[in-house]
Scaffold this motif. Sequence first.
Motif, PDB file in Angstrom:
ATOM      1  N   GLN A 124       0.835  -1.186   0.000  1.00 42.31           N
ATOM      2  CA  GLN A 124       0.000   0.000   0.000  1.00 42.31           C
ATOM      3  C   GLN A 124       0.879   1.249   0.000  1.00 42.31           C
ATOM      4  N   PRO A 125       0.455   2.297  -0.698  1.00 43.70           N
ATOM      5  CA  PRO A 125       1.274   3.523  -0.693  1.00 43.70           C
ATOM      6  C   PRO A 125       1.308   4.159   0.694  1.00 43.70           C
ATOM      7  N   PHE A 126       2.441   4.767   0.993  1.00 45.76           N
ATOM      8  CA  PHE A 126       2.638   5.428   2.279  1.00 45.76           C
ATOM      9  C   PHE A 126       2.002   6.804   2.236  1.00 45.76           C
ATOM     10  N   LYS A 127       1.147   7.087   3.200  1.00 42.91           N
ATOM     11  CA  LYS A 127       0.515   8.406   3.282  1.00 42.91           C
ATOM     12  C   LYS A 127       1.274   9.227   4.306  1.00 42.91           C
ATOM     13  N   ASP A 128       1.926  10.267   3.821  1.00 45.22           N
ATOM     14  CA  ASP A 128       2.741  11.114   4.695  1.00 45.22           C
ATOM     15  C   ASP A 128       1.854  12.168   5.328  1.00 45.22           C
ATOM     16  N   THR A 129       1.506  11.959   6.581  1.00 42.93           N
ATOM     17  CA  THR A 129       0.655  12.912   7.287  1.00 42.93           C
ATOM     18  C   THR A 129       1.378  13.503   8.486  1.00 42.93           C
ATOM     19  N   GLY A 130       2.691  13.440   8.468  1.00 45.47           N
ATOM     20  CA  GLY A 130       3.475  13.929   9.587  1.00 45.47           C
ATOM     21  C   GLY A 130       3.359  15.430   9.773  1.00 45.47           C
ATOM     22  N   ARG A 131       3.599  15.844  11.002  1.00 43.16           N
ATOM     23  CA  ARG A 131       3.505  17.271  11.317  1.00 43.16           C
ATOM     24  C   ARG A 131       4.629  18.064  10.679  1.00 43.16           C
ATOM     25  N   LEU A 132       5.766  17.441  10.455  1.00 47.49           N
ATOM     26  CA  LEU A 132       6.933  18.152   9.932  1.00 47.49           C
ATOM     27  C   LEU A 132       7.160  17.874   8.449  1.00 47.49           C
ATOM     28  N   ARG A 133       6.089  17.607   7.735  1.00 48.61           N
ATOM     29  CA  ARG A 133       6.211  17.263   6.319  1.00 48.61           C
ATOM     30  C   ARG A 133       6.871  18.376   5.516  1.00 48.61           C
ATOM     31  N   TRP A 165      11.693  20.708   2.674  1.00 46.73           N
ATOM     32  CA  TRP A 165      12.762  21.699   2.515  1.00 46.73           C
ATOM     33  C   TRP A 165      14.139  21.087   2.760  1.00 46.73           C
ATOM     34  N   LEU A 166      14.239  20.179   3.713  1.00 44.40           N
ATOM     35  CA  LEU A 166      15.519  19.506   3.941  1.00 44.40           C
ATOM     36  C   LEU A 166      15.925  18.689   2.725  1.00 44.40           C
ATOM     37  N   ASN A 167      14.971  18.060   2.061  1.00 43.10           N
ATOM     38  CA  ASN A 167      15.281  17.319   0.835  1.00 43.10           C
ATOM     39  C   ASN A 167      15.727  18.254  -0.287  1.00 43.10           C
ATOM     40  N   ILE A 168      15.091  19.397  -0.413  1.00 39.71           N
ATOM     41  CA  ILE A 168      15.480  20.377  -1.439  1.00 39.71           C
ATOM     42  C   ILE A 168      16.911  20.854  -1.191  1.00 39.71           C
ATOM     43  N   GLU A 218      16.683  14.701   7.748  1.00 38.31           N
ATOM     44  CA  GLU A 218      15.378  14.378   7.160  1.00 38.31           C
ATOM     45  C   GLU A 218      15.031  12.917   7.397  1.00 38.31           C
ATOM     46  N   LEU A 219      15.997  12.036   7.242  1.00 37.62           N
ATOM     47  CA  LEU A 219      15.768  10.619   7.444  1.00 37.62           C
ATOM     48  C   LEU A 219      15.383  10.317   8.898  1.00 37.62           C
ATOM     49  N   THR A 220      16.023  10.994   9.829  1.00 42.56           N
ATOM     50  CA  THR A 220      15.695  10.821  11.242  1.00 42.56           C
ATOM     51  C   THR A 220      14.270  11.248  11.526  1.00 42.56           C
ATOM     52  N   LEU A 221      13.853  12.358  10.943  1.00 41.73           N
ATOM     53  CA  LEU A 221      12.463  12.806  11.131  1.00 41.73           C
ATOM     54  C   LEU A 221      11.476  11.824  10.504  1.00 41.73           C
ATOM     55  N   ARG A 222      11.836  11.264   9.355  1.00 39.93           N
ATOM     56  CA  ARG A 222      10.951  10.315   8.688  1.00 39.93           C
ATOM     57  C   ARG A 222      10.850   9.014   9.471  1.00 39.93           C
TER      58      ARG A 222
END
Length: 68
Positions: A8-17, A22-25, A60-64
């Motif tokens: 199933q696809p992951f739904k990203d509903t995190g507060r720090l999305r 921005w960290l990925n950018i 970013e990975l730690t937050l994810r």
Amino acid sequence: MNRYNNLQPFKDTGRLRRLRWWLNIIFIIGAIVGMLWYTWGNHDTAIYIMIGAVVFKFVELTLRIAKL
């Protein structure tokens, strides 16, 4: 009972999305600048730029992983 599985696809509903976005950018821009600098500039400086970009990716990975 609908259980979550890996298909199933992951739904990203995190507060720090948005912060993660921005960290990925910043990581992508840093990696590109580092590669260009490595090609046309000083190799040592380019390595430091790329290491700095990887630090942003680890944050970013730690937050994810923490699912914040």
